[in-house]
Motif scaffolding. Structure first.
Motif, PDB file in Angstrom:
ATOM      1  N   PRO A 103       0.832  -1.286   0.031  1.00 16.72           N
ATOM      2  CA  PRO A 103       0.024  -0.094  -0.002  1.00 16.72           C
ATOM      3  C   PRO A 103       1.022   1.353  -0.145  1.00 16.72           C
ATOM      4  N   LYS A 104       1.995   1.298   0.715  1.00 17.57           N
ATOM      5  CA  LYS A 104       2.731   2.310   0.583  1.00 17.57           C
ATOM      6  C   LYS A 104       3.485   2.763  -0.729  1.00 17.57           C
ATOM      7  N   GLU A 105       3.521   1.592  -1.418  1.00 18.87           N
ATOM      8  CA  GLU A 105       4.275   1.866  -2.797  1.00 18.87           C
ATOM      9  C   GLU A 105       3.233   2.583  -3.644  1.00 18.87           C
ATOM     10  N   LEU A 106       2.051   1.685  -3.438  1.00 24.29           N
ATOM     11  CA  LEU A 106       0.674   2.252  -4.336  1.00 24.29           C
ATOM     12  C   LEU A 106       0.359   3.495  -4.050  1.00 24.29           C
ATOM     13  N   SER A 107       0.249   4.068  -2.935  1.00 25.93           N
ATOM     14  CA  SER A 107       0.313   5.572  -2.400  1.00 25.93           C
ATOM     15  C   SER A 107       0.939   6.549  -3.399  1.00 25.93           C
ATOM     16  N   LYS A 108       2.177   6.278  -3.692  1.00 24.27           N
ATOM     17  CA  LYS A 108       2.843   7.066  -4.450  1.00 24.27           C
ATOM     18  C   LYS A 108       2.594   7.177  -5.891  1.00 24.27           C
ATOM     19  N   TYR A 109       2.166   5.899  -6.824  1.00 24.04           N
ATOM     20  CA  TYR A 109       1.785   5.828  -7.890  1.00 24.04           C
ATOM     21  C   TYR A 109       0.331   6.360  -8.058  1.00 24.04           C
ATOM     22  N   PHE A 110      -0.680   6.326  -7.073  1.00 22.59           N
ATOM     23  CA  PHE A 110      -1.883   6.848  -7.161  1.00 22.59           C
ATOM     24  C   PHE A 110      -2.042   8.195  -6.646  1.00 22.59           C
ATOM     25  N   GLY A 111      -1.008   8.611  -6.094  1.00 23.91           N
ATOM     26  CA  GLY A 111      -1.065  10.077  -5.556  1.00 23.91           C
ATOM     27  C   GLY A 111      -1.798  10.603  -4.456  1.00 23.91           C
ATOM     28  N   VAL A 112      -2.037   9.470  -3.494  1.00 16.25           N
ATOM     29  CA  VAL A 112      -2.750   9.499  -2.358  1.00 16.25           C
ATOM     30  C   VAL A 112      -2.148   8.947  -1.055  1.00 16.25           C
ATOM     31  N   VAL A 114      -1.500   6.648   2.524  1.00 14.68           N
ATOM     32  CA  VAL A 114      -1.571   5.200   2.653  1.00 14.68           C
ATOM     33  C   VAL A 114      -2.826   4.867   3.217  1.00 14.68           C
ATOM     34  N   PRO A 115      -3.517   5.551   4.043  1.00 15.32           N
ATOM     35  CA  PRO A 115      -5.054   5.253   4.615  1.00 15.32           C
ATOM     36  C   PRO A 115      -5.911   5.260   3.549  1.00 15.32           C
ATOM     37  N   THR A 116      -5.604   5.922   2.530  1.00 12.71           N
ATOM     38  CA  THR A 116      -6.664   6.003   1.191  1.00 12.71           C
ATOM     39  C   THR A 116      -6.543   4.780   0.783  1.00 12.71           C
ATOM     40  N   ILE A 117      -5.248   4.280   0.396  1.00 15.39           N
ATOM     41  CA  ILE A 117      -5.138   2.793  -0.209  1.00 15.39           C
ATOM     42  C   ILE A 117      -5.675   2.021   0.561  1.00 15.39           C
ATOM     43  N   PHE A 118      -5.501   1.985   1.943  1.00 18.57           N
ATOM     44  CA  PHE A 118      -6.317   0.987   2.873  1.00 18.57           C
ATOM     45  C   PHE A 118      -7.920   0.997   2.750  1.00 18.57           C
ATOM     46  N   LYS A 119      -8.281   2.240   2.612  1.00 16.40           N
ATOM     47  CA  LYS A 119      -9.758   2.515   2.527  1.00 16.40           C
ATOM     48  C   LYS A 119     -10.195   1.766   1.091  1.00 16.40           C
ATOM     49  N   TRP A 120      -9.599   1.999   0.259  1.00 21.54           N
ATOM     50  CA  TRP A 120      -9.938   1.579  -1.105  1.00 21.54           C
ATOM     51  C   TRP A 120     -10.113   0.121  -1.134  1.00 21.54           C
ATOM     52  N   ILE A 121      -8.966  -0.474  -0.334  1.00 24.20           N
ATOM     53  CA  ILE A 121      -8.981  -1.910  -0.123  1.00 24.20           C
ATOM     54  C   ILE A 121     -10.292  -2.520   0.490  1.00 24.20           C
ATOM     55  N   ASP A 122     -10.621  -1.904   1.583  1.00 25.56           N
ATOM     56  CA  ASP A 122     -11.790  -2.065   2.288  1.00 25.56           C
ATOM     57  C   ASP A 122     -13.080  -2.014   1.395  1.00 25.56           C
ATOM     58  N   GLN A 123     -13.141  -0.953   0.420  1.00 27.56           N
ATOM     59  CA  GLN A 123     -14.214  -0.801  -0.496  1.00 27.56           C
ATOM     60  C   GLN A 123     -14.343  -1.563  -1.597  1.00 27.56           C
ATOM     61  N   GLY A 124     -13.222  -2.703  -1.493  1.00 26.78           N
ATOM     62  CA  GLY A 124     -13.243  -3.539  -2.602  1.00 26.78           C
ATOM     63  C   GLY A 124     -12.740  -2.991  -4.136  1.00 26.78           C
ATOM     64  N   ARG A 125     -12.016  -1.654  -3.989  1.00 26.24           N
ATOM     65  CA  ARG A 125     -11.784  -1.200  -5.342  1.00 26.24           C
ATOM     66  C   ARG A 125     -10.645  -1.792  -6.043  1.00 26.24           C
ATOM     67  N   PHE A 126      -9.942  -2.605  -5.279  1.00 25.26           N
ATOM     68  CA  PHE A 126      -8.661  -3.470  -5.788  1.00 25.26           C
ATOM     69  C   PHE A 126      -9.251  -4.893  -5.781  1.00 25.26           C
ATOM     70  N   GLU A 127      -9.930  -5.389  -6.801  1.00 24.21           N
ATOM     71  CA  GLU A 127     -10.399  -6.578  -7.216  1.00 24.21           C
ATOM     72  C   GLU A 127      -9.623  -7.881  -6.434  1.00 24.21           C
ATOM     73  N   GLY A 128     -10.348  -8.609  -5.659  1.00 24.40           N
ATOM     74  CA  GLY A 128      -9.964  -9.685  -5.018  1.00 24.40           C
ATOM     75  C   GLY A 128      -8.774  -9.585  -3.889  1.00 24.40           C
ATOM     76  N   VAL A 129      -8.527  -8.245  -3.430  1.00 24.93           N
ATOM     77  CA  VAL A 129      -7.548  -7.917  -2.380  1.00 24.93           C
ATOM     78  C   VAL A 129      -8.309  -7.556  -1.214  1.00 24.93           C
ATOM     79  N   GLN A 130      -7.877  -8.373  -0.243  1.00 29.86           N
ATOM     80  CA  GLN A 130      -8.304  -7.917   1.163  1.00 29.86           C
ATOM     81  C   GLN A 130      -7.332  -7.530   2.202  1.00 29.86           C
ATOM     82  N   ARG A 131      -7.749  -6.794   3.148  1.00 31.55           N
ATOM     83  CA  ARG A 131      -6.885  -6.209   4.089  1.00 31.55           C
ATOM     84  C   ARG A 131      -6.239  -7.472   4.811  1.00 31.55           C
ATOM     85  N   ALA A 132      -4.721  -7.359   4.754  1.00 31.70           N
ATOM     86  CA  ALA A 132      -3.984  -8.495   5.442  1.00 31.70           C
ATOM     87  C   ALA A 132      -4.084  -8.285   7.011  1.00 31.70           C
TER      88      ALA A 132
END
Length: 235
Positions: A103-112, A114-132
């Motif tokens: 999530p930290k690496e993706l936050s750089k590429y998405f411009g948001v 790290v908590p936003t990346i985790f929020k998107w994971i919880d929302q199911g916006r990364f298909e097939g990915v669940q919070r570890a």
């Protein structure tokens, strides 16, 4: 036969191949139909001996492996459709290992953040990915499909490739002018495109198109870098 694959169509298929593979697996009337179509394509395509040798029934038991091989098959089908042999145009998935991102690496590429990346994971916006779990860290494969707020979809690898292209262009231009001038010029282009400052345009919209969401991420990043540049110039 006058119908052929144009360059635009070829590039469009390459960009959307991950989403097409996902649809063929998830959106046919049944999973059995997805497997059946996969087998028919695999056996019908030419110059696919090396590809088929890597397939066996076990790939259908692992959704991520099935998706990976479906994408490889589609890339090979494209190479045949445009008249390029597999020897001259090998499938990227057979030559390039799958990358995973935190999530930290993706936050750089998405411009948001790290908590936003985790929020998107919880929302199911990364298909097939669940919070570890608490003692584990998320690792998101590059073929994962991300869903924009507009409902549009794109593979993580494609979003990262777009970011890297922008960064390469930025570095090229930075060699020709100082950072602050570059950031200011790029921000001015966005302000001209959307007829106003970020806070009064994309920054106020709740629903963004895929293009607007990408622009918003880059624009927000540029504003942050410009602010940082102004701060440094006053030291």
């Amino acid at each position: 036969m006058n119908m052929g694959i144009t360059l635009v169509e070829k590039n469009q298929f390459s960009r959307n191949a991950s989403g097409i593979a996902e649809e063929l697996i998830e959106r046919l009337s049944s999973f059995d139909n997805s497997i059946l179509l996969f087998k028919v394509l695999a056996l019908a395509l030419k110059n696919n001996e090396e590809l088929v040798q890597k397939f066996d029934e076990s790939i259908f038991e692992d959704p991520s492996q099935f998706r990976e091989q479906y994408l490889a098959l589609l890339e090979h089908a494209l190479s045949q459709a445009v008249g390029t042999s597999k020897e001259n145009r090998p499938s990227p998935l057979l030559t390039t290992p799958i990358k995973e991102y935190t999530p930290k690496e993706l936050s750089k590429y998405f411009g948001v953040s790290v908590p936003t990346i985790f929020k998107w994971i919880d929302q199911g916006r990364f298909e097939g990915v669940q919070r570890a779990g608490s003692n584990k860290h998320n690792h998101i494969p590059d073929y994962t499909i991300y869903t924009y707020s507009s409902g549009a979809k794109a593979a993580v690898r494609d979003i990262i490739a777009s970011w890297e292209h922008e960064e390469t262009e930025r570095l090229r231009l930075v060699n020709e002018e100082d950072d602050l001038t570059y950031y200011t010029a790029q921000i001015a282009q966005f302000e001209s495109k959307y007829n106003g400052e970020f806070e009064r345009t994309l920054g106020t919209k709740e629903q963004l198109t895929p293009e607007e969401e990408t622009d918003a991420q880059v624009w927000r990043h540029l504003l942050g870098r410009q602010k940082h540049g102004f701060r440094d110039s006053k030291k």
